[in-house]
Write an enzyme that holds these catalytic residues in place. Structure first.
Site, short mmCIF file in Angstrom:
data_model
loop_
_atom_site.label_atom_id
_atom_site.label_comp_id
_atom_site.label_asym_id
_atom_site.label_seq_id
_atom_site.Cartn_x
_atom_site.Cartn_y
_atom_site.Cartn_z
N TRP A 102 0.83 -1.21 0.00
CA TRP A 102 0.00 0.00 0.00
C TRP A 102 0.86 1.26 0.00
CZ3 TRP A 102 -4.29 -0.91 -2.04
CH2 TRP A 102 -5.00 -2.08 -1.79
N ASP A 172 -1.54 6.78 6.23
CA ASP A 172 -2.58 5.84 5.81
C ASP A 172 -2.77 4.86 6.97
OD1 ASP A 172 -4.15 3.84 4.76
OD2 ASP A 172 -2.85 3.40 3.04
N LYS A 196 -11.96 -1.83 6.63
CA LYS A 196 -11.10 -2.73 7.40
C LYS A 196 -11.56 -2.76 8.85
CE LYS A 196 -8.76 -3.08 3.61
NZ LYS A 196 -7.73 -2.17 3.17
C1 LIG Z 1 -7.17 -1.68 1.82
C2 LIG Z 1 -6.11 -0.66 1.92
C3 LIG Z 1 -6.01 0.38 1.00
C4 LIG Z 1 -6.91 0.49 -0.21
O1 LIG Z 1 -8.19 0.80 0.16
P1 LIG Z 1 -9.35 1.07 -0.92
O2 LIG Z 1 -10.43 1.59 -0.06
O3 LIG Z 1 -9.64 -0.23 -1.57
O4 LIG Z 1 -8.84 2.07 -1.90
C5 LIG Z 1 -5.01 1.32 1.19
N1 LIG Z 1 -4.17 1.26 2.24
C6 LIG Z 1 -4.25 0.27 3.16
C7 LIG Z 1 -3.29 0.26 4.30
C8 LIG Z 1 -5.22 -0.71 3.03
O5 LIG Z 1 -5.30 -1.70 3.94
#
Ligand SMILES: *Cc1c(COP(=O)(O)O)cnc(C)c1O
Length: 360
Positions: A102, A172, A196
């Site tokens: 990511w 993030d 998540k």
């Molecule tokens: C799942 C995830 C993403 C991507 O998320 P989307 O909502 O599918 O764009 C980005 N960063 C992390 C750390 C993730 O776990």
């Protein structure tokens, strides 16, 4: 009811009391004779939900009135683009710390729009750990520093948020958002896809410092400006109202559990049950992450062969455990133990792992 033990990585398990309340209120929200999906996002009912949810995130992260909490669309991936669009001016660069897929994607997207340095990367270890202090090479003039607090696919997490100097810090937190106490004030921007740890897919939560917001680039499309959404309290265009409503219920559930300290204690116990299993299996299970970087949310490991991994997933499914296959890009096994996953599910998995290793 035939609920499974859900170890999905995202979309992932939601707290059962939240789903029960959604069901209860689905056809007629507060006796209004219609569902939340069918009413205006300008109604006082929705505005209350929107406000409660953002207040709750501010409270949980210890943020004051100098932060705005926004609910946006386009997922965390949309933020990969929106952050450099707003905060990476021409002639300046941003620093990215990369410790998994990511962070890699976030850096690549920023590099499409401007100059994005890889200030540290643990790619050569196949993303088995966070960068060490000595490996991090920061630009003292960087427009911002971007970190990923938990790498969902590799199962690697910063146990403590690193000290990175005084440049604006962007994180993030998609896969460990509100899973442990965090001093939100250390960050200028935090973002997290809801699916998540805090809700269904379709919404991404953003907390942004007002002073940082004011530094944003001009001349970008209205919908992609943080200031547009901040000025309009996340109601510039039609928000994903159902998703925000569920997020609000999850946030209330978190506060009812006793807040982030209590949530973290349970999360630690859950992860330890499974990591102890790896450590006591005489090498049968091999954890992907180095111990000092182990994720409390996504526990990744290998078995002696791919055939055994397939068999593991199959037998676990028979015993009611789903979502254990690793991400398609890395294989192996991944157990995601987000906030909503109960301790008892992790205990069942740990017991299964012991029996499986003995039988194999
Ligand atoms: C799942 C995830 C993403 C991507 O998320 P989307 O909502 O599918 O764009 C980005 N960063 C992390 C750390 C993730 O776990």
């Amino acid at each position: 009811m035939t609920a499974v033990l859900n170890f999905n990585a995202g979309p992932a398990m939601l707290p059962p009391p939240v789903l029960a309340q959604v069901k209860e209120e689905l056809l007629s929200y507060r006796g209004l004779g219609m569902s939340i999906m069918e009413m205006s996002h300008r109604s006082k009912e929705y505005e209350e939900i929107n406000q409660q949810a953002s207040n709750s995130i501010r409270r949980l992260l210890g943020l004051g009135e100098d932060y705005q909490v926004l609910f946006l669309q386009g997922g965390a991936s949309g933020q990969f683009a929106m952050i450099p669009m707003n905060f990476l001016p021409a002639g300046q660069s941003a620093d990215y710390l990369v410790m998994g897929t990511w962070g890699e994607k976030a850096q690549e997207e920023a590099a499409n729009l401007g100059k994005a340095n890889i200030a540290a990367s643990t790619r050569s270890t196949n993303y088995s750990r966070v960068p060490e202090a000595g490996e991090i090479c920061l630009d003292p003039k960087a427009a911002y520093i971007h970190i990923t607090t938990n790498e969902t696919i590799h199962g690697v997490q910063w146990h403590t948020i690193p000290q990175l100097g005084d440049r604006p810090l962007v994180a993030d937190m998609s896969s460990d958002f509100l899973s442990r106490p965090v001093d939100g004030k250390r960050f200028d921007l935090i973002y997290a896809g809801a699916q998540k740890n805090i809700g269904p897919a379709g919404v991404v939560a953003v907390a942004i410092r007002q002073a940082f917001l004011e530094k944003a680039n001009k001349g970008i499309p209205t919908i992609f400006r943080y200031s547009t959404h901040a000025k309009n309290n996340s109601l510039y265009n039609t928000p994903p109202s159902l998703a925000v409503y569920v997020v609000n219920l999850v946030l209330q559930w978190i506060e009812k559990q006793g807040g982030l300290k209590a949530i973290e204690e349970t999360n630690q116990k859950k992860a330890s049950l499974i990591y102890d299993c790896l450590d006591l299996s005489s090498g049968f299970y091999k954890g992907h992450a180095e111990p000092g970087s182990r994720s409390q949310m996504n526990i990744t490991f290998r078995l002696p062969s791919e055939d055994l991994e397939k068999e593991f997933v199959k037998q676990a499914q028979k015993e009611g455990m789903v979502g254990l296959a690793g991400h398609r890009s890395v294989g192996g096994i991944r157990a995601s133990t987000y906030n909503a996953v109960p301790l008892s599910a992790c205990q069942t998995l740990a017991d299964f792992m012991k029996t499986f290793a003995k039988r194999a």
